[in-house]
Design a protein around this motif. Sequence first.
Motif, PDB file in Angstrom:
ATOM      1  N   ASN A 165      41.994  -9.641  -6.691  1.00  0.00           N
ATOM      2  CA  ASN A 165      40.540  -9.796  -6.693  1.00  0.00           C
ATOM      3  C   ASN A 165      40.143 -10.839  -7.739  1.00  0.00           C
ATOM      4  O   ASN A 165      40.533 -10.742  -8.907  1.00  0.00           O
ATOM      5  N   LYS A 171      35.089 -17.198 -10.698  1.00  0.00           N
ATOM      6  CA  LYS A 171      34.109 -17.681  -9.720  1.00  0.00           C
ATOM      7  C   LYS A 171      33.258 -18.799 -10.323  1.00  0.00           C
ATOM      8  O   LYS A 171      32.859 -19.733  -9.617  1.00  0.00           O
ATOM      9  N   GLY A 175      33.295 -22.454  -8.791  1.00  0.00           N
ATOM     10  CA  GLY A 175      32.026 -23.057  -8.380  1.00  0.00           C
ATOM     11  C   GLY A 175      31.987 -24.535  -8.731  1.00  0.00           C
ATOM     12  O   GLY A 175      31.463 -25.366  -7.969  1.00  0.00           O
ATOM     13  N   LYS A 182      32.971 -30.312  -2.187  1.00  0.00           N
ATOM     14  CA  LYS A 182      31.901 -30.457  -1.198  1.00  0.00           C
ATOM     15  C   LYS A 182      31.367 -31.882  -1.158  1.00  0.00           C
ATOM     16  O   LYS A 182      30.904 -32.363  -0.121  1.00  0.00           O
ATOM     17  N   SER A 218      42.367 -15.160  -1.356  1.00  0.00           N
ATOM     18  CA  SER A 218      41.185 -14.686  -2.081  1.00  0.00           C
ATOM     19  C   SER A 218      40.419 -15.868  -2.681  1.00  0.00           C
ATOM     20  O   SER A 218      39.186 -15.926  -2.612  1.00  0.00           O
ATOM     21  N   ARG A 221      38.664 -17.828   0.045  1.00  0.00           N
ATOM     22  CA  ARG A 221      37.432 -17.183   0.521  1.00  0.00           C
ATOM     23  C   ARG A 221      36.270 -17.412  -0.453  1.00  0.00           C
ATOM     24  O   ARG A 221      35.121 -17.605  -0.036  1.00  0.00           O
ATOM     25  N   VAL A 222      36.580 -17.424  -1.776  1.00  0.00           N
ATOM     26  CA  VAL A 222      35.517 -17.691  -2.753  1.00  0.00           C
ATOM     27  C   VAL A 222      34.992 -19.117  -2.575  1.00  0.00           C
ATOM     28  O   VAL A 222      33.782 -19.354  -2.571  1.00  0.00           O
ATOM     29  N   GLU A 224      35.065 -20.878   0.103  1.00  0.00           N
ATOM     30  CA  GLU A 224      34.313 -20.923   1.353  1.00  0.00           C
ATOM     31  C   GLU A 224      32.909 -20.356   1.149  1.00  0.00           C
ATOM     32  O   GLU A 224      31.909 -20.917   1.640  1.00  0.00           O
ATOM     33  N   ASP A 225      32.828 -19.243   0.397  1.00  0.00           N
ATOM     34  CA  ASP A 225      31.517 -18.653   0.105  1.00  0.00           C
ATOM     35  C   ASP A 225      30.641 -19.599  -0.716  1.00  0.00           C
ATOM     36  O   ASP A 225      29.404 -19.544  -0.629  1.00  0.00           O
ATOM     37  N   LEU A 226      31.308 -20.472  -1.502  1.00  0.00           N
ATOM     38  CA  LEU A 226      30.573 -21.431  -2.334  1.00  0.00           C
ATOM     39  C   LEU A 226      30.176 -22.694  -1.561  1.00  0.00           C
ATOM     40  O   LEU A 226      29.648 -23.633  -2.147  1.00  0.00           O
ATOM     41  N   GLY A 227      30.448 -22.711  -0.272  1.00  0.00           N
ATOM     42  CA  GLY A 227      29.976 -23.814   0.569  1.00  0.00           C
ATOM     43  C   GLY A 227      31.014 -24.837   0.970  1.00  0.00           C
ATOM     44  O   GLY A 227      30.671 -25.826   1.634  1.00  0.00           O
ATOM     45  N   PRO A 230      35.547 -24.654   5.747  1.00  0.00           N
ATOM     46  CA  PRO A 230      36.864 -24.023   5.975  1.00  0.00           C
ATOM     47  C   PRO A 230      37.940 -25.023   6.400  1.00  0.00           C
ATOM     48  O   PRO A 230      39.121 -24.856   6.060  1.00  0.00           O
TER      49      PRO A 230
END
Length: 286
Positions: A165, A171, A175, A182, A218, A221-222, A224-227, A230
């Motif tokens: 985790n 995170k 970021g 990005k 893991s 996925r973080v 990906e969640d941050l934009g 994929p």
Amino acid sequence: MKKTMILGVFALFLLGSCVSKKQYTDLEAKQKQTQDLLNTATVKLNSCLADKASAEARAKGLEDRIADLKKSNDNLITSNESLTMLTSKGASNVEKTLESLKEKDLRISRLQDAVSKKDSVMLALVTSLKKEVGIDDPDIQVNVEKGVVFISIADKVLFQSGSYNVSARAKEILGKVATVVKAKPTFECMVEAHTDPVPYNKPPLIDNWDLSVKRATSVVRVLEDLGVAPKQLIAAGRGEFQPLVDNNTAENRAKNRRTRIIVLPKIDEFYDMIDKEMKNLAEDGK
């Protein structure tokens, strides 16, 4: 000749019978003078004939020499024409060779430009990542290895012991990485997780392979969640099989437990061009 002698005797006989002794003597003297002139003329004639023969021989020699010179001249003209043809052909070959060298130089320049472009992109990426992530944290390192940018994050920053985790602090770091990735939509981001060799078995995971893969996914996925798109992300688990140092101390095992985020441009775009140019150079060199 015999006839001439008979006529001479007959003439003397007539003279003897018809002329005086003085006249006879005069005639005899004139005959002798005439004979001398004849002999002299005969000698001169023979000399002229000899000179003529010699002149004809010299003329024949000169004609033969002229013929040889003409033949030599013809051979020289032929040789000169052949040499001119060879020289023209040689000049053409030299010109073609120079043109080929110019083309190769151009290809080499393009290869160098491609490599320089890649190196420039990687340098700009490193600068951007160091600016975003920071370089003061000893647990986070940003560098270039073999033309690829690596962000190496210590295991203790990302995960608790034996866990996959992602921590809150991680995170925050991820970021910053996501911000850079990005901004480079043509880049790829591969997350590569490593463990130490200490046996691991916590269901549903059964070993360090499972743990390293789960930690990589893991982090993916973080991001990906941050934009991060994929399609830019790759997850890779390496287990304990690529240690940085020997696992003979707790400190060394901690160094080997790490996650590397590898950020790289679409290298294929650069290397496809390089491969194409290298093939062209190889074909031209045959």
